[in-house]
Design a protein around this motif. Sequence first.
Motif, PDB file in Angstrom:
ATOM      1  N   GLN A  56       1.116 -11.784  -5.442  1.00  0.00           N
ATOM      2  CA  GLN A  56       2.387 -11.060  -5.350  1.00  0.00           C
ATOM      3  C   GLN A  56       2.259  -9.680  -5.986  1.00  0.00           C
ATOM      4  O   GLN A  56       2.799  -8.695  -5.467  1.00  0.00           O
ATOM      5  CB  GLN A  56       3.512 -11.853  -6.005  1.00  0.00           C
ATOM      6  CG  GLN A  56       3.924 -13.067  -5.211  1.00  0.00           C
ATOM      7  CD  GLN A  56       4.929 -13.941  -5.931  1.00  0.00           C
ATOM      8  OE1 GLN A  56       5.246 -13.730  -7.100  1.00  0.00           O
ATOM      9  NE2 GLN A  56       5.432 -14.942  -5.236  1.00  0.00           N
ATOM     10  N   ALA A  57       1.546  -9.588  -7.105  1.00  0.00           N
ATOM     11  CA  ALA A  57       1.344  -8.295  -7.755  1.00  0.00           C
ATOM     12  C   ALA A  57       0.533  -7.370  -6.861  1.00  0.00           C
ATOM     13  O   ALA A  57       0.834  -6.173  -6.746  1.00  0.00           O
ATOM     14  CB  ALA A  57       0.658  -8.485  -9.102  1.00  0.00           C
ATOM     15  N   ALA A  58      -0.483  -7.911  -6.222  1.00  0.00           N
ATOM     16  CA  ALA A  58      -1.301  -7.104  -5.317  1.00  0.00           C
ATOM     17  C   ALA A  58      -0.488  -6.653  -4.116  1.00  0.00           C
ATOM     18  O   ALA A  58      -0.581  -5.496  -3.687  1.00  0.00           O
ATOM     19  CB  ALA A  58      -2.529  -7.897  -4.871  1.00  0.00           C
ATOM     20  N   GLN A  59       0.330  -7.540  -3.574  1.00  0.00           N
ATOM     21  CA  GLN A  59       1.146  -7.210  -2.420  1.00  0.00           C
ATOM     22  C   GLN A  59       2.138  -6.099  -2.759  1.00  0.00           C
ATOM     23  O   GLN A  59       2.419  -5.234  -1.937  1.00  0.00           O
ATOM     24  CB  GLN A  59       1.882  -8.448  -1.932  1.00  0.00           C
ATOM     25  CG  GLN A  59       2.604  -8.248  -0.626  1.00  0.00           C
ATOM     26  CD  GLN A  59       3.214  -9.540  -0.112  1.00  0.00           C
ATOM     27  OE1 GLN A  59       3.553 -10.427  -0.884  1.00  0.00           O
ATOM     28  NE2 GLN A  59       3.344  -9.642   1.182  1.00  0.00           N
ATOM     29  N   LYS A  64       2.690   0.897   2.857  1.00  0.00           N
ATOM     30  CA  LYS A  64       2.866   0.788   4.301  1.00  0.00           C
ATOM     31  C   LYS A  64       2.748   2.191   4.896  1.00  0.00           C
ATOM     32  O   LYS A  64       3.414   3.128   4.450  1.00  0.00           O
ATOM     33  CB  LYS A  64       4.249   0.200   4.595  1.00  0.00           C
ATOM     34  CG  LYS A  64       4.556   0.043   6.045  1.00  0.00           C
ATOM     35  CD  LYS A  64       5.939  -0.585   6.175  1.00  0.00           C
ATOM     36  CE  LYS A  64       6.424  -0.548   7.595  1.00  0.00           C
ATOM     37  NZ  LYS A  64       7.812  -1.011   7.687  1.00  0.00           N
ATOM     38  N   ILE A  65       1.889   2.349   5.885  1.00  0.00           N
ATOM     39  CA  ILE A  65       1.704   3.641   6.518  1.00  0.00           C
ATOM     40  C   ILE A  65       2.868   3.914   7.465  1.00  0.00           C
ATOM     41  O   ILE A  65       3.211   3.087   8.305  1.00  0.00           O
ATOM     42  CB  ILE A  65       0.370   3.686   7.286  1.00  0.00           C
ATOM     43  CG1 ILE A  65      -0.786   3.512   6.306  1.00  0.00           C
ATOM     44  CG2 ILE A  65       0.234   4.970   8.071  1.00  0.00           C
ATOM     45  CD1 ILE A  65      -2.146   3.381   6.970  1.00  0.00           C
ATOM     46  N   ASP A  80       7.272  -3.589   1.909  1.00  0.00           N
ATOM     47  CA  ASP A  80       8.466  -4.435   1.826  1.00  0.00           C
ATOM     48  C   ASP A  80       8.289  -5.576   2.819  1.00  0.00           C
ATOM     49  O   ASP A  80       8.400  -5.374   4.029  1.00  0.00           O
ATOM     50  CB  ASP A  80       9.715  -3.645   2.156  1.00  0.00           C
ATOM     51  CG  ASP A  80      10.977  -4.472   2.001  1.00  0.00           C
ATOM     52  OD1 ASP A  80      10.917  -5.590   1.459  1.00  0.00           O
ATOM     53  OD2 ASP A  80      12.039  -4.005   2.439  1.00  0.00           O
ATOM     54  N   PRO A  81       7.967  -6.805   2.338  1.00  0.00           N
ATOM     55  CA  PRO A  81       7.727  -7.913   3.260  1.00  0.00           C
ATOM     56  C   PRO A  81       8.939  -8.337   4.070  1.00  0.00           C
ATOM     57  O   PRO A  81       8.810  -9.032   5.052  1.00  0.00           O
ATOM     58  CB  PRO A  81       7.249  -9.043   2.356  1.00  0.00           C
ATOM     59  CG  PRO A  81       7.786  -8.706   1.010  1.00  0.00           C
ATOM     60  CD  PRO A  81       7.885  -7.198   0.959  1.00  0.00           C
TER      61      PRO A  81
END
Length: 82
Positions: A56-59, A64-65, A80-81
């Motif tokens: 989660q920290a990595a995500q 996002k390009i 932003d998932p």
Amino acid sequence: MSEQPEAITQLSFEAALKRLEEIVRKLESGEASLDESIELYAEGDRLKQQCEARLQAAQARIDKIQLGRDGQPAGTTSFDPD
């Protein structure tokens, strides 16, 4: 036998995942006693939580390009998932 909670937080993601895989194999093989299985399950749960927290920290750090009207990269925004 089982990792202390403090030691688990010190493990790299890869080391925690490897230990979790070892625990799963041992539990699935049935070679552990009931008490050992309970300890292994608890350790595995802590390892799973640690791995999920690191993912989660990595995500959260992924950008996002953003594409411009011409379809070319125009910048980035935070991932932003949703």
